[in-house]
Design a protein around this motif. Structure first.
Motif, PDB file in Angstrom:
ATOM      1  N   ASP A  30      -0.633  10.595  -3.178  1.00 39.42           N
ATOM      2  CA  ASP A  30      -0.112  11.961  -3.294  1.00 39.42           C
ATOM      3  C   ASP A  30      -1.288  12.914  -3.082  1.00 39.42           C
ATOM      4  OD1 ASP A  30       0.892  14.411  -4.045  1.00 39.42           O
ATOM      5  OD2 ASP A  30       2.073  13.622  -5.715  1.00 39.42           O
ATOM      6  N   TRP A  31      -1.448  13.374  -1.826  1.00 42.14           N
ATOM      7  CA  TRP A  31      -2.610  14.190  -1.490  1.00 42.14           C
ATOM      8  C   TRP A  31      -2.589  15.559  -2.162  1.00 42.14           C
ATOM      9  CZ3 TRP A  31      -6.674  11.881   0.139  1.00 42.14           C
ATOM     10  CH2 TRP A  31      -6.581  10.736   0.904  1.00 42.14           C
ATOM     11  N   VAL A  53      -8.369   6.115  -3.233  1.00 42.55           N
ATOM     12  CA  VAL A  53      -8.374   6.556  -1.835  1.00 42.55           C
ATOM     13  C   VAL A  53      -9.810   6.518  -1.301  1.00 42.55           C
ATOM     14  CG1 VAL A  53      -6.310   7.979  -2.029  1.00 42.55           C
ATOM     15  CG2 VAL A  53      -8.536   8.978  -2.587  1.00 42.55           C
ATOM     16  N   ARG A  63       0.850  -1.194   0.000  1.00 42.17           N
ATOM     17  CA  ARG A  63       0.000   0.000   0.000  1.00 42.17           C
ATOM     18  C   ARG A  63       0.882   1.239   0.000  1.00 42.17           C
ATOM     19  NH1 ARG A  63      -5.513  -0.010   3.157  1.00 42.17           N
ATOM     20  NH2 ARG A  63      -5.526   1.818   1.833  1.00 42.17           N
ATOM     21  N   ARG A  64       0.689   2.083  -0.995  1.00 41.94           N
ATOM     22  CA  ARG A  64       1.458   3.309  -1.095  1.00 41.94           C
ATOM     23  C   ARG A  64       0.617   4.501  -0.627  1.00 41.94           C
ATOM     24  NH1 ARG A  64       4.381   2.679  -7.045  1.00 41.94           N
ATOM     25  NH2 ARG A  64       5.554   0.770  -6.559  1.00 41.94           N
ATOM     26  N   GLU A  65       1.282   5.399   0.054  1.00 40.56           N
ATOM     27  CA  GLU A  65       0.598   6.607   0.508  1.00 40.56           C
ATOM     28  C   GLU A  65       0.250   7.465  -0.710  1.00 40.56           C
ATOM     29  OE1 GLU A  65      -1.103   9.111   3.300  1.00 40.56           O
ATOM     30  OE2 GLU A  65      -0.288   7.078   3.520  1.00 40.56           O
TER      31      GLU A  65
END
Length: 282
Positions: A232-233, A263, A228-230
């Motif tokens: 890019d908000w 997301v 799981r990658r965070e």
């Protein structure tokens, strides 16, 4: 008009419990002209149990034997192909005969039934929609590790056969290359001492450092888990602002943006409300 050719019937037999044989398999074994077997001693026990008397020919030890079997099929004989346990041609020496029969235009017909692969998957509780069957891992350690390296990042459930005398070293290599994963031990399936156990590769390795492996093993191993990658908000927020500028509703934005960036919709909804307030006050 040419002579009618026979049929090669690829006949599954029990992997342990003789009661698992199908009615159709019994009918086929009774009706064919001869039986091509992996080991005549094993097949003879099966035939004797069901009161069947047929000629048995070992199919994989001599090339001339394969040619002879093909000639029998061309002359109109029906032949049942059986292995020692389960479905022929699945991690089994029956493949060359099936392949040559197809190449010669001879009818090849499956008589479905028991298989350790599907039996193990059915009781594993792991995803069986897509899986990799590796049969017996290579004896050579370098080749074995190379194979495991090739598949370690794949998300598919893995099924392997293991012999008791190679189980310890193979578990060690699997743990080293695949890292610790969920594994379901299927031992002696359908037999008196059947065992199905949910464990981890590390735990299974420790167990057989203490115990002597006994029986026939099928291991069902969890596929690689996706990292799981965070998200890019900043890009999420830019997209939200752009859509707000187009006059889109917060609800509509949350649905579309969550799908696009993978997301949670609730998180996008909260960010959209905040950005919408800032957008209105500016």
């Amino acid at each position: 008009m040419g002579q009618k050719r026979g049929t090669l019937l690829v006949c599954a037999t029990p992997i342990g419990n003789l009661g698992d044989i199908t009615l159709r398999a019994i009918e086929v074994l009774k009706s064919v002209n001869l039986i091509a077997a992996e080991d005549s001693r094993v097949t003879l026990k099966l035939l004797n149990h069901f009161g069947i008397r047929k000629p048995i020919v070992i199919y994989h030890q001599k090339p001339k034997r394969l040619e002879w079997l093909l000639q029998q099929l061309k002359e109109g004989k029906n032949i049942a192909l059986v292995c020692n346990a389960g479905t022929p041609s699945i991690s089994d020496p029956g493949v060359p005969l099936v392949k040559r029969a197809l190449q010669e235009g001879i009818t090849v017909s499956p008589i479905p039934g028991p298989s350790a692969v599907t039996a193990a998957l059915s009781v594993s509780g792991l995803d069986a929609q897509r899986f990799l069957f590796l049969g017996f891992l290579p004896r050579n350690q370098r080749e074995r590790k190379e194979l495991l390296e090739q598949i370690k990042a794949l998300p598919f459930t893995i099924v392997v056969y293991e012999s008791p005398h190679r189980l310890r070293e193979n578990l060690s290599d699997m743990l080293e290359v695949l890292n610790d994963r969920v594994v379901v031990l299927c031992r002696e399936l359908t037999k008196l001492h059947e065992e199905v156990a949910l464990t981890m590769l590390s735990e299974l390795k420790r167990r057989y450092e203490r115990e002597t492996p006994v029986g026939e093993f099928t291991l069902v191993i969890e596929g690689a888990r996706a990292e799981r990658r965070e998200p890019d908000w900043s890009k999420v927020d830019e997209t939200v602002k752009s859509m707000l500028g187009e006059g889109r509703s917060v609800k509509e934005i949350a649905k579309e943006v969550s799908s696009k960036f993978g997301v949670p919709r609730s998180e996008v909804y909260k960010r959209s409300l905040k950005l919408a307030r800032n957008f209105q006050s500016s």
